[in-house]
Structures are given as C-alpha cells and as structure tokens.
Design an enzyme around this catalytic site. Structure first.
Site, PDB file in Angstrom:
ATOM      1  N   SER A 250       7.698 -12.255  -1.552  1.00  0.00           N
ATOM      2  CA  SER A 250       7.111 -10.919  -1.714  1.00  0.00           C
ATOM      3  C   SER A 250       7.821 -10.101  -2.792  1.00  0.00           C
ATOM      4  CB  SER A 250       7.163 -10.148  -0.393  1.00  0.00           C
ATOM      5  OG  SER A 250       6.467  -8.914  -0.534  1.00  0.00           O
TER       6      SER A 250
ATOM      7  N   LYS B  43       0.833  -1.205   0.000  1.00  0.00           N
ATOM      8  CA  LYS B  43       0.000   0.000   0.000  1.00  0.00           C
ATOM      9  C   LYS B  43       0.864   1.251   0.000  1.00  0.00           C
ATOM     10  CE  LYS B  43       1.281   1.089   4.207  1.00  0.00           C
ATOM     11  NZ  LYS B  43       2.285   2.165   4.396  1.00  0.00           N
TER      12      LYS B  43
ATOM     13  N   SER C  12       4.573  -5.553   6.143  1.00  0.00           N
ATOM     14  CA  SER C  12       4.119  -6.340   7.300  1.00  0.00           C
ATOM     15  C   SER C  12       2.623  -6.624   7.201  1.00  0.00           C
ATOM     16  CB  SER C  12       4.405  -5.592   8.605  1.00  0.00           C
ATOM     17  OG  SER C  12       3.646  -4.390   8.681  1.00  0.00           O
TER      18      SER C  12
ATOM     19  N   GLY D 111       7.987   1.064   4.107  1.00  0.00           N
ATOM     20  CA  GLY D 111       6.829   1.959   4.139  1.00  0.00           C
ATOM     21  C   GLY D 111       5.729   1.594   3.167  1.00  0.00           C
TER      22      GLY D 111
ATOM     23  N   ASP E 132      -3.140  -0.188   7.381  1.00  0.00           N
ATOM     24  CA  ASP E 132      -2.330  -0.966   6.452  1.00  0.00           C
ATOM     25  C   ASP E 132      -2.979  -2.303   6.129  1.00  0.00           C
ATOM     26  OD1 ASP E 132       1.045   0.004   7.567  1.00  0.00           O
ATOM     27  OD2 ASP E 132      -0.650   1.137   6.786  1.00  0.00           O
TER      28      ASP E 132
ATOM     29  N   GLY F 124       3.955  -1.206   3.371  1.00  0.00           N
ATOM     30  CA  GLY F 124       3.003  -2.127   3.991  1.00  0.00           C
ATOM     31  C   GLY F 124       3.374  -3.593   3.877  1.00  0.00           C
TER      32      GLY F 124
ATOM     33  N   GLU G 220      -0.474  -7.560  12.917  1.00  0.00           N
ATOM     34  CA  GLU G 220       0.168  -6.244  12.854  1.00  0.00           C
ATOM     35  C   GLU G 220       0.487  -5.699  14.254  1.00  0.00           C
ATOM     36  OE1 GLU G 220       1.645  -5.091  10.020  1.00  0.00           O
ATOM     37  OE2 GLU G 220       0.352  -3.372   9.658  1.00  0.00           O
TER      38      GLU G 220
END
Ligand SMILES: Nc1ncnc2c1ncn2[C@@H]1O[C@H](COP(=O)(O)OP(=O)(O)OP(=O)(O)O)[C@@H](O)[C@H]1O
Ligand SMILES: C[C@@](O)(CCO)CC(=O)[O-]
Ligand SMILES: [Mg+2]
Length: 387
Positions: A136, A10, A147, A143, A204, A145, A193
């Site tokens: 991933s 994101k 996680s 920054g 997020d 997103g 999270e």
C-alpha cells in the site's frame, strides 16, 4: 492464474462519525492505492498452503489449507454472490490460527486485517491454496481509508477469480469492474470493514470501490461531480489511533448525551448537504469561486468544531489547525480523528510560496504533508501481469 487489483484511499470532506449515526457525509477517493496480487497455483504445483504477505508491515502468514478448512469449512451457505457477516464466534475461531504467529504488540492492530482477509478469502473463494501479496501507498491507521482500500482490493481480487463475476481476462492494463460487480465488491468489502471497524457506516469502502466524489447517507450513495477545483493539503500527524475505538467512543458519548449528540449529528447532516451543493454549483467568475471557497472554509470550520463535540479531535490536530490558521487557511480532521490526518483547503489563488511556508512549518512540527489528487478511479483489476 494471477490477478492484481488496486483500490484507492479516501478523504472525508464532511460528515465523518455523524455518518455512522445516519447523517450525510461527503467523501472523495485519493490517488494513493492499496494493491493486491492473488495467485492460484496450477494443479501440478501440488501446493496446499494459503500464504499472505503483508509487505507494509513486514509480516508473512502461511496456513496448510486443511487447518483453515477445520475452522472455516466450505459451507454451502457462504457463496460469493451473497455477502455474509463474520460472527463473533467465527472471529474467535479464526484467532486460534493466528496464535502461532505471535504478531508483535506494536502491530496488534494487524490481527483484525488478517481476520478480515481469512473471512473474505474462504467466503468468496473457499478453501484453496494461493499466494496473496498486499502492499500500500497509504499510511495505516491515519484516516485515509487504508482498511477500506485493503478490504476493497482483496474483495475485488477474490471475486475476479470466483465464478460469481464475469471479467474479461484478456483486457490489457487496469480495468474497472462493471456496476453490478462493483456493488458485489463493495458489499463484501463492507463485511471486511465490519471486522476491522466494528460499526462502520460503509462510506469508506463505498468511495474506495466507486472512486470519484460521493455523498453517502444511511447506505445510500450519490455520485457527485464537483464543479470546482478542490485542492487539499493532507497533513499526517503520525499519531496512531484505532478507528474502531474512536467510533465506539462517539457511540458511548451519544448514550450519555442523547439529545445533545443528536443535534450535533443533525448539524453535520446540514453541513454535508450544503458542502455537496456548493461544490456541484456552477461558477461564472473568479469571484464566484472565491465566494464558494469561503463558504466551504466556514463549513469545514463548523464541522471541525462539531467533531470536537464528539470528542475525536486531538492535540496534534489542534496544532495543525493553529498553524494553518496563521496563514488564514482552514483545516479539519479527516477520517476517525484522534490523530491521523488533517485536511487544509488550499484556495485556487493561494501562492506556491505560501503553500511551501505552511508545509515547512508543519513539517517542523514533525508532521508529514502531501497534496493528493482527489476524485480518481475506484477499484480496478488486471490479468496482464503489467507494472
Ligand atoms: N496494507 C495493509 N496491510 C495489512 N493490513 C492493513 C493494511 N491496510 C489496512 N490494514 C488493516 O486496517 C487497519 C487500519 O484500519 P483503521 O480503520 O484503523 O485505519 P484507516 O482505515 O487507515 O483510517 P480511517 O478508517 O479513519 O480512514 C490496520 O490495523 C490493519 O488491520
Ligand atoms: C469515522 C468514520 O465515519 C469514517 C472513518 O474513515 C467511520 C465510518 O463511517 O465507518
Ligand atoms: Mg478504516
């Protein structure tokens, strides 16, 4: 039985950090995904090991399921349809089964992800043998997103194989969950999270679950439809940082300057609401679009200034700002800041030549630039074993 899921990263267009303190924020999913493959052995595999392979960081973990059961027994309280929070005592217990793996210091941040994995896995599926592979397209700790995408993709895969959600095993290709299932995925991902972020707002995991563009305030989600093309250059400063520490730092500053920081958060709330309103408004001419872009640029500039007040900018972020400013472009950090990624709005009429020049100059600073499509799908699953 194997299920695969993918969840998007994101960008936060406005409102990061202030959203933790009750302000509105606007976020969009980006077409960079974290993928999870979860395979349960068949009975004749006679397998009693839980395996986790984190491909992006080159770490593999395996535990005899009996060892997990000792610290995370199949408690009747932890049922998949009722997300629950992992308490500090349980986190300490889970850490004992990580000690054997000697995670390298440079990758110590991964421990929080593995703790989140074990909590989500045992809470949703119980103590079963399985092989879980995570990969991933997102840079970790930048920054974007990562996680949240990690927690959403994991929660989606676990729930898809649990008795708590109805999914069609025969559908071909990537399939989105139904809304009720999305809510449950999102609530479990939020629990993950909390382990990684400490005190997350939930924006997020929410935008990674539902995708597209959202306005988020105090846990309430509003899906928004943009009526303007938002083309963003994303610059990764490659300066590593830790969201949990940055979020805690803003809370500490608020304790020291309560009235001032409250006014900062209130100003960000107005920025986010105006940002959402502008991108949803209808344009009747190219001139309208240009005027809306100028207002968006001013909001980004003011939001960046307020993020400096929160203490989360960084020299590398300021270098991106100064570089893009030379081309009359406006940038702001996205995510937790302290390094990580920066957004630069690319106006619709900006020439490809100028974009190339900006990217070249930023890459000469050692930064990595890319233009990601924003506002795509949220979490999806597939059982067909396809690519
Ligand atoms: N693909 C992955 N494999 C394993 N762990 C991951 C993965 N992606 C994220 N994580 C976990 O999330 C942590 C990074 O989360 P963090 O919140 O600090 O950064 P971010 O989510 O990329 O940035 P932001 O929260 O500001 O958007 C990693 O240290 C790790 O624990
Ligand atoms: C910094 C923050 O606002 C966004 C991180 O991507 C933290 C949060 O909202 O959980
Ligand atoms: Mg994060």
């Amino acid at each position: 039985m194997e299920v695969r899921t993918r969840a998007p990263g994101k960008i936060i267009l406005a409102g990061e950090h202030a959203v933790v303190h009750g302000s509105a924020a606007v976020a969009a999913s980006i077409a960079l995904y974290t993928s999870v493959s979860l395979r349960l052995p068949s009975p004749d595999d006679n397998d009693d090991t839980l395996r986790l392979h984190l491909m992006d960081v080159g770490l593999e973990f395996s535990w005899p399921i009996g060892k997990i059961k000792e610290i995370l027994p199949d408690s009747v309280n932890n049922i998949a349809s009722s997300p629950s929070t992992c308490c500090e005592e349980t986190i300490k217990l889970i850490l004992t089964v990580l000690d054997d793996f000697k995670i390298p210091e440079a990758k110590s941040g991964i421990a929080s992800g593995v703790i989140a994995f074990l909590w989500l896995y045992t809470s949703i599926l119980g103590n079963k043998a399985a092989k879980v592979i995570v990969s991933s397209e997102l840079p970790l700790g930048a920054g974007l997103g990562s996680s949240a995408a990690f927690c959403v993709a994991l929660s989606g895969a676990l729930l898809a194989l649990s008795d708590s959600v109805d999914v069609d095993f025969d559908q071909e290709g990537w399939v989105s969950f139904g809304e009720k299932e999305q809510q449950l995925v999102n609530r479990w991902a939020f629990e993950g999270e909390k382990i990684i972020h400490g005190k997350p707002s939930g924006i997020d995991n929410t935008v990674s679950t539902f995708g597209n563009l959202i306005k988020f305030k105090s846990g309430a989600l509003t899906c928004i439809k943009s009526n303007m093309v938002l083309k963003m250059l994303i610059t990764n400063t490659k300066v590593g940082r830790n969201t949990k520490a940055l979020v805690a730092g803003v809370s500490e500053r608020k304790k020291r300057h309560p009235d001032t920081m409250t006014s900062v958060f209130t100003a960000v709330d107005f920025i986010s609401n105006e940002f959402a309103s502008i991108i949803q408004s209808t344009s009747f001419s190219d001139d309208d679009v240009v005027k809306k872009e100028h207002r968006i640029q001013e909001l980004m500039e003011m939001n960046q200034g307020l993020l400096r007040c929160m203490g989360v900018s960084h020299a590398s972020i300021e270098t991106v700002l100064q570089t893009t400013c030379k081309y009359d472009l406006t940038s702001k950090l996205t995510g937790a800041g302290g390094g990580g990624c920066v957004l630069t709005l690319l106006p619709a009429l900006l020439s490809a030549t100028v974009i190339d020049k900006v990217i070249k100059e930023l890459e000469q600073c050692g930064f990595q630039c890319f233009i990601a499509e924003i506002g795509g799908n949220g979490v999806q699953f597939r059982f067909d074993g396809g690519p």
